[in-house]
Scaffold this motif. Sequence first.
Motif, PDB file in Angstrom:
ATOM      1  N   MET A 222       0.837  -1.204   0.000  1.00  0.00           N
ATOM      2  CA  MET A 222       0.000   0.000   0.000  1.00  0.00           C
ATOM      3  C   MET A 222       0.871   1.253   0.000  1.00  0.00           C
ATOM      4  N   LEU A 223       1.905   1.275   0.840  1.00  0.00           N
ATOM      5  CA  LEU A 223       2.803   2.422   0.857  1.00  0.00           C
ATOM      6  C   LEU A 223       3.494   2.581  -0.494  1.00  0.00           C
ATOM      7  N   ALA A 224       3.884   1.464  -1.099  1.00  0.00           N
ATOM      8  CA  ALA A 224       4.521   1.523  -2.419  1.00  0.00           C
ATOM      9  C   ALA A 224       3.595   2.149  -3.453  1.00  0.00           C
ATOM     10  N   ALA A 225       2.312   1.793  -3.398  1.00  0.00           N
ATOM     11  CA  ALA A 225       1.346   2.337  -4.364  1.00  0.00           C
ATOM     12  C   ALA A 225       1.220   3.846  -4.210  1.00  0.00           C
ATOM     13  N   VAL A 226       1.190   4.333  -2.979  1.00  0.00           N
ATOM     14  CA  VAL A 226       1.070   5.773  -2.745  1.00  0.00           C
ATOM     15  C   VAL A 226       2.336   6.494  -3.214  1.00  0.00           C
ATOM     16  N   LEU A 227       3.490   5.946  -2.879  1.00  0.00           N
ATOM     17  CA  LEU A 227       4.747   6.578  -3.285  1.00  0.00           C
ATOM     18  C   LEU A 227       4.892   6.606  -4.803  1.00  0.00           C
ATOM     19  N   ALA A 228       4.443   5.552  -5.476  1.00  0.00           N
ATOM     20  CA  ALA A 228       4.525   5.521  -6.941  1.00  0.00           C
ATOM     21  C   ALA A 228       3.714   6.651  -7.552  1.00  0.00           C
ATOM     22  N   ARG A 229       2.525   6.896  -7.004  1.00  0.00           N
ATOM     23  CA  ARG A 229       1.683   7.974  -7.524  1.00  0.00           C
ATOM     24  C   ARG A 229       2.281   9.349  -7.247  1.00  0.00           C
ATOM     25  N   GLN A 230       3.161   9.434  -6.266  1.00  0.00           N
ATOM     26  CA  GLN A 230       3.846  10.698  -5.981  1.00  0.00           C
ATOM     27  C   GLN A 230       5.107  10.870  -6.820  1.00  0.00           C
ATOM     28  N   GLY A 231       5.479   9.843  -7.577  1.00  0.00           N
ATOM     29  CA  GLY A 231       6.671   9.915  -8.405  1.00  0.00           C
ATOM     30  C   GLY A 231       7.923   9.377  -7.759  1.00  0.00           C
ATOM     31  N   ASN A 232       7.824   8.838  -6.557  1.00  0.00           N
ATOM     32  CA  ASN A 232       8.984   8.262  -5.870  1.00  0.00           C
ATOM     33  C   ASN A 232       9.123   6.801  -6.312  1.00  0.00           C
ATOM     34  N   LEU A 233       9.575   6.628  -7.557  1.00  0.00           N
ATOM     35  CA  LEU A 233       9.553   5.314  -8.171  1.00  0.00           C
ATOM     36  C   LEU A 233      10.589   4.358  -7.588  1.00  0.00           C
ATOM     37  N   GLU A 234      11.750   4.876  -7.216  1.00  0.00           N
ATOM     38  CA  GLU A 234      12.799   3.992  -6.706  1.00  0.00           C
ATOM     39  C   GLU A 234      12.411   3.377  -5.370  1.00  0.00           C
ATOM     40  N   MET A 235      11.934   4.200  -4.445  1.00  0.00           N
ATOM     41  CA  MET A 235      11.517   3.667  -3.149  1.00  0.00           C
ATOM     42  C   MET A 235      10.313   2.753  -3.303  1.00  0.00           C
ATOM     43  N   SER A 236       9.402   3.120  -4.197  1.00  0.00           N
ATOM     44  CA  SER A 236       8.241   2.281  -4.443  1.00  0.00           C
ATOM     45  C   SER A 236       8.667   0.906  -4.948  1.00  0.00           C
ATOM     46  N   GLU A 237       9.632   0.873  -5.870  1.00  0.00           N
ATOM     47  CA  GLU A 237      10.107  -0.412  -6.399  1.00  0.00           C
ATOM     48  C   GLU A 237      10.693  -1.281  -5.294  1.00  0.00           C
ATOM     49  N   LYS A 238      11.476  -0.699  -4.409  1.00  0.00           N
ATOM     50  CA  LYS A 238      12.074  -1.467  -3.311  1.00  0.00           C
ATOM     51  C   LYS A 238      10.991  -2.079  -2.430  1.00  0.00           C
ATOM     52  N   LEU A 239       9.966  -1.291  -2.131  1.00  0.00           N
ATOM     53  CA  LEU A 239       8.884  -1.781  -1.282  1.00  0.00           C
ATOM     54  C   LEU A 239       8.090  -2.892  -1.974  1.00  0.00           C
ATOM     55  N   TYR A 240       7.816  -2.720  -3.268  1.00  0.00           N
ATOM     56  CA  TYR A 240       7.092  -3.761  -3.999  1.00  0.00           C
ATOM     57  C   TYR A 240       7.890  -5.064  -4.031  1.00  0.00           C
ATOM     58  N   ARG A 241       9.182  -4.961  -4.291  1.00  0.00           N
ATOM     59  CA  ARG A 241      10.000  -6.169  -4.368  1.00  0.00           C
ATOM     60  C   ARG A 241      10.016  -6.908  -3.024  1.00  0.00           C
ATOM     61  N   LYS A 242      10.126  -6.144  -1.944  1.00  0.00           N
ATOM     62  CA  LYS A 242      10.146  -6.781  -0.623  1.00  0.00           C
ATOM     63  C   LYS A 242       8.788  -7.388  -0.291  1.00  0.00           C
ATOM     64  N   ALA A 243       7.713  -6.676  -0.627  1.00  0.00           N
ATOM     65  CA  ALA A 243       6.366  -7.193  -0.362  1.00  0.00           C
ATOM     66  C   ALA A 243       6.114  -8.474  -1.149  1.00  0.00           C
ATOM     67  N   ILE A 244       6.449  -8.477  -2.436  1.00  0.00           N
ATOM     68  CA  ILE A 244       6.214  -9.649  -3.276  1.00  0.00           C
ATOM     69  C   ILE A 244       7.066 -10.823  -2.810  1.00  0.00           C
ATOM     70  N   SER A 245       8.313 -10.546  -2.416  1.00  0.00           N
ATOM     71  CA  SER A 245       9.176 -11.603  -1.897  1.00  0.00           C
ATOM     72  C   SER A 245       8.566 -12.254  -0.655  1.00  0.00           C
ATOM     73  N   THR A 246       7.996 -11.438   0.222  1.00  0.00           N
ATOM     74  CA  THR A 246       7.356 -11.978   1.426  1.00  0.00           C
ATOM     75  C   THR A 246       6.122 -12.794   1.065  1.00  0.00           C
ATOM     76  N   PHE A 247       5.298 -12.262   0.165  1.00  0.00           N
ATOM     77  CA  PHE A 247       4.106 -13.008  -0.271  1.00  0.00           C
ATOM     78  C   PHE A 247       4.502 -14.369  -0.829  1.00  0.00           C
ATOM     79  N   GLU A 248       5.522 -14.394  -1.672  1.00  0.00           N
ATOM     80  CA  GLU A 248       5.953 -15.651  -2.292  1.00  0.00           C
ATOM     81  C   GLU A 248       6.449 -16.649  -1.246  1.00  0.00           C
ATOM     82  N   ARG A 249       6.986 -16.127  -0.186  1.00  0.00           N
ATOM     83  CA  ARG A 249       7.566 -16.985   0.846  1.00  0.00           C
ATOM     84  C   ARG A 249       6.521 -17.580   1.776  1.00  0.00           C
TER      85      ARG A 249
END
Length: 311
Positions: A222-249
């Motif tokens: 959720m935080l990644a989605a908000v940051l992406a809409r603000q243009g903070n793409l790098e931090m958003s990508e890091k958060l998405y990758r960590k979230a997806i990694s946790t989901f997969e695990r």
Amino acid sequence: MLDPIAEARRRLGLARRFYDEGRAGDAVAVAETALAVVEQAGGPNHPAIAGACVELSLLHERLSQFQKAEKYARRSIVITEEYSRNDETLVRLRVKALGCLALVERVYNRFGAAEVLYRSALDLAENGTWPQPQELAELMCGLGAVYLFSSRFGEAETLYREALTLVGADHPGAAVVWHHMAELDLMLSRFITGESYARRALALRERQYGEYHPTVANARAMLAAVLARQGNLEMSEKLYRKAISTFERVLPEHHYDLAVACADFGMLMAAKGNMAAAGRLAQRALDIKRRILGRNHPEVIQAIEDLAQYN
């Protein structure tokens, strides 16, 4: 010899602990044995069966196994209807069962049915002496989500703020409210407050569950989605990758939260110009949603349209 009903309660408590530890499959297996114990001891409509069915409905919903969640919720509703409304233990079970079924109806976009169920649950709960503020807040957030996805934004926000007042802004149970408020602000393009709410939800969930829990991963997404809409793409990508990694695990291969994260991460990759990655993520989101929601669900149709943009 241990009383069968007491043994079933012990097993349900163990199932809850297993889920909180990230052992979802073990949690379901133990909860199913609890149901078998009370079925054998008390007959087909013993009230303890309603309790086991509620726990199984909650577990299957958390695993995105919505048909099973619906089956157990309906069974619990039928059983609790037979007993006196003066027994608050059974009323409480009925409230939980109504909430479980309401959530499934919401997932399937049957918003009218979901609203009726949530309102019925809240009416019963508010007339009792037992509800914990967190229990009421979760029901209010569920009804608020129905309003949100029906574009009734003002009604959703009113419910969320009432729920926050009820539970307290810094209580661990407030995480679910902050999460819903962040989602509302994201949809209304109120990104500054949305980021603040998403960060509060993430902090509370990390404090309660630690770093590697599906609820925490959902808050990160959720935080990644908000940051992406603000243009903070790098931090958003890091958060998405960590979230997806946790989901997969910790979650099954086909899980709704994973599908949502993949779809949103795909949009981020497209914004960064990586259309190949965007297409892979969109395809994965589509495959999961089609499997768990069916071919004709509005979110599946939207996922098909999203994928077409990247090809």
